[in-house]
Design a protein around this motif. Structure first.
Motif, short mmCIF file in Angstrom:
data_model
loop_
_atom_site.label_atom_id
_atom_site.label_comp_id
_atom_site.label_asym_id
_atom_site.label_seq_id
_atom_site.Cartn_x
_atom_site.Cartn_y
_atom_site.Cartn_z
N GLN A 1 -46.13 167.72 -6.93
CA GLN A 1 -46.28 167.94 -8.36
C GLN A 1 -46.78 166.70 -9.09
O GLN A 1 -47.62 166.78 -10.00
N ALA A 2 -46.29 165.54 -8.70
CA ALA A 2 -46.67 164.30 -9.40
C ALA A 2 -48.15 163.98 -9.23
O ALA A 2 -48.73 163.25 -10.04
N PHE A 3 -48.78 164.53 -8.19
CA PHE A 3 -50.19 164.25 -7.93
C PHE A 3 -51.11 165.35 -8.43
O PHE A 3 -52.32 165.32 -8.19
N LEU B 1 -48.84 156.68 -0.53
CA LEU B 1 -49.08 156.48 -1.96
C LEU B 1 -47.99 157.20 -2.72
O LEU B 1 -47.76 158.40 -2.51
N SER B 2 -47.32 156.48 -3.59
CA SER B 2 -46.16 157.05 -4.31
C SER B 2 -46.46 157.18 -5.80
O SER B 2 -47.16 156.36 -6.39
N LYS B 3 -45.91 158.24 -6.39
CA LYS B 3 -46.03 158.45 -7.83
C LYS B 3 -44.87 159.32 -8.29
O LYS B 3 -44.70 160.45 -7.81
N ILE C 1 -72.16 159.94 -6.50
CA ILE C 1 -70.78 159.56 -6.83
C ILE C 1 -70.01 160.87 -6.91
O ILE C 1 -70.33 161.75 -7.71
N THR C 2 -69.02 161.02 -6.06
CA THR C 2 -68.24 162.26 -6.02
C THR C 2 -66.92 162.10 -6.75
O THR C 2 -66.20 161.13 -6.49
N VAL C 3 -66.60 163.03 -7.63
CA VAL C 3 -65.33 163.02 -8.34
C VAL C 3 -64.56 164.29 -7.95
O VAL C 3 -64.97 165.40 -8.30
N LEU C 4 -63.48 164.11 -7.22
CA LEU C 4 -62.67 165.25 -6.79
C LEU C 4 -61.38 165.25 -7.58
O LEU C 4 -60.62 164.29 -7.55
N THR C 5 -61.13 166.34 -8.27
CA THR C 5 -59.87 166.52 -8.99
C THR C 5 -58.98 167.44 -8.16
O THR C 5 -59.36 168.59 -7.89
N LEU C 6 -57.84 166.93 -7.74
CA LEU C 6 -56.94 167.70 -6.87
C LEU C 6 -55.86 168.36 -7.72
O LEU C 6 -55.19 167.71 -8.53
N ARG C 7 -55.72 169.66 -7.53
CA ARG C 7 -54.74 170.43 -8.29
C ARG C 7 -53.72 171.04 -7.34
O ARG C 7 -54.01 171.34 -6.18
N ARG C 8 -52.56 171.23 -7.88
CA ARG C 8 -51.51 171.95 -7.14
C ARG C 8 -51.71 173.43 -7.39
O ARG C 8 -51.52 173.92 -8.50
N GLY C 9 -52.14 174.15 -6.33
CA GLY C 9 -52.51 175.56 -6.50
C GLY C 9 -51.38 176.48 -6.14
O GLY C 9 -50.59 176.16 -5.25
#
Length: 413
Positions: free
Chosen positions: A165-167, A282-284, A405-413
């Motif tokens: 969820q945090a990511f 990687l922590s968040k 330049i690639t921009v990937l937005t990662l969503r929790r689906g």
């Protein structure tokens, strides 16, 4: 060396044949004299000899090159060759197709037909061929002057049910294949690229290899530019096949090792943490994902320094995992169905720096070399993205395959 000489003689035979055919088509008996005659002789004899000498020279120089200038000089030479001979080949194709009906058998006409003089038809086809032959010349020239610096930002949104969820909403910018030596002392284009990267406000910037063409000296002075890339969760990199110094003959193994050591250190100077067959967490906000970076692994003749087993062993059961692997062939060979990486990022192909894209359809000669050559691929729940590269190699041009330049937005689906 024997195979190189065979290739060179086949090349000069091809070039000579092209010029001879053009002489027969364009130069009539009435103008086979004076300066036009000598111009034809130059095209028929002098140009093939000059290009044979050029290819022979670079064929001998490149394996023992000690600086990127040799590679850049060859790129310029190759571009001049293509600017001259691509239009010629295109003209001959158009002219040949147009004259094809003349070679087909015809039934005797029942009624008298009006026949135009053959020379009129030939002249018409010649004029059409000349006009259409300008297309590859103009296209390649645009690729040299503008296309290689026409940076293009591609945005993708990917959903994963196991993304913590945090990511949710994590913004990942991927760049690949910088080949800094190809830019020489021209710093301005990549300054613009860095501005475009920062404008995306990325959480992570991931560089998937080929920092240089071959030499550590190519990285000098670039830290002032790439050091300005901002990413809230860090900047990470891996090695590509060109980063090992394998494309040159070194006077000693010590010199090659020193060159490689400097390239490894350059990643740090440019602000990237280099991952060499290793994984980090990687922590968040209490959630954790894994980021792995494997060294180059490709099918021969590309080197296989990657150790995915070692890399995988350093993950700690994170619910979501990202892998950086330079060569997209590695994904099918060792990742899909074998290691549960949710997202793999690769580069390497450059999209051959030539192709076109119309909606969902794209084409490039790269598709005949690589199964996965550009864009997004999915097998089951695993994704691969192949970046088209930010720099260029060999021919200093990009035609229909802009630097990416690639921009990937990662969503929790």
């Amino acid at each position: 060396m024997r195979y190189h000489l065979v290739f060179l003689w086949v090349l000069v035979l091809l070039v000579g044949t092209i010029d001879w055919l053009l002489w027969r088509i364009l130069i009539t008996k009435e103008v086979q004299q004076g300066w036009r005659k000598w111009l034809g002789v130059a095209g028929l004899i002098v140009l093939p000899i000059l290009f044979l000498a050029g290819f022979l020279y670079f064929g001998l120089q490149i394996p023992d090159a000690s600086s990127p200038q040799v590679y850049n000089s060859f790129g310029t030479f190759l571009t001049i060759f293509l600017l001259i001979y691509l239009p010629k080949i295109f003209f001959l194709f158009v002219y040949g197709v147009g004259r094809l009906p003349d070679a087909l058998p015809r039934k005797p006409a029942r009624q008298p037909e009006r026949h135009y003089p053959r020379i009129t038809r030939a002249k018409f086809l010649s004029q059409v061929g000349i006009i259409m032959a300008t297309a590859p010349f103009v296209t390649l020239l645009f690729g040299v002057l503008k296309g290689r610096y026409a940076f293009y930002t591609r945005h993708l949104k990917l959903s994963f049910p196991n993304l913590p969820q945090a990511f949710d909403g994590l913004r990942v910018v991927q760049i690949s294949d910088l080949h800094l030596g190809s830019f020489g002392t021209n710093r301005d284009p990549l300054k613009e690229a860095v501005e475009l990267i920062n404008a995306e406000k990325p959480d992570l910037v991931l560089f998937t290899g080929d920092l240089v063409n071959n030499f550590a000296g190519e990285t000098r002075g670039w830290d002032e530019i790439f050091g300005k890339i901002n990413a809230t969760m860090g900047k990470y990199s891996i090695l590509g096949n060109h980063d090992y110094g394998d494309y040159s003959t070194w006077p000693s193994e010590q010199r090659k090792a020193a060159n490689f050591k400097s390239i490894v250190a350059a990643n740090r100077k440019l602000g990237f943490k280099l991952l060499r067959n290793e994984s980090i967490s990687l922590s968040k906000d209490g959630d954790v994902i894994a980021l792995s970076g494997v060294e180059n692994w490709g099918h021969p003749p590309f080197p296989q320094y990657g150790d995915l087993e070692k890399t995988w062993s350093q993950t700690n059961g994170e619910a979501f995992k990202i892998l950086m692997s330079h060569d997209p062939d590695h994904w099918d060979a060792e990742v899909v169905g074998k290691k549960r990486y949710d997202l793999t990022l690769a580069g390497h192909t450059h999209g051959m720096q030539f192709g076109f894209e119309l909606g969902k359809y794209n084409w490039s000669p790269a598709k005949y070399k690589f199964k996965r050559w550009a864009g997004l691929y999915q097998v089951g729940k695993q994704f691969l993205y192949v970046n088209r590269g930010l720099g260029y190699l060999g021919m200093p041009a990009r035609v229909g395959m802009p630097p990416e330049i690639t921009v990937l937005t990662l969503r929790r689906g």
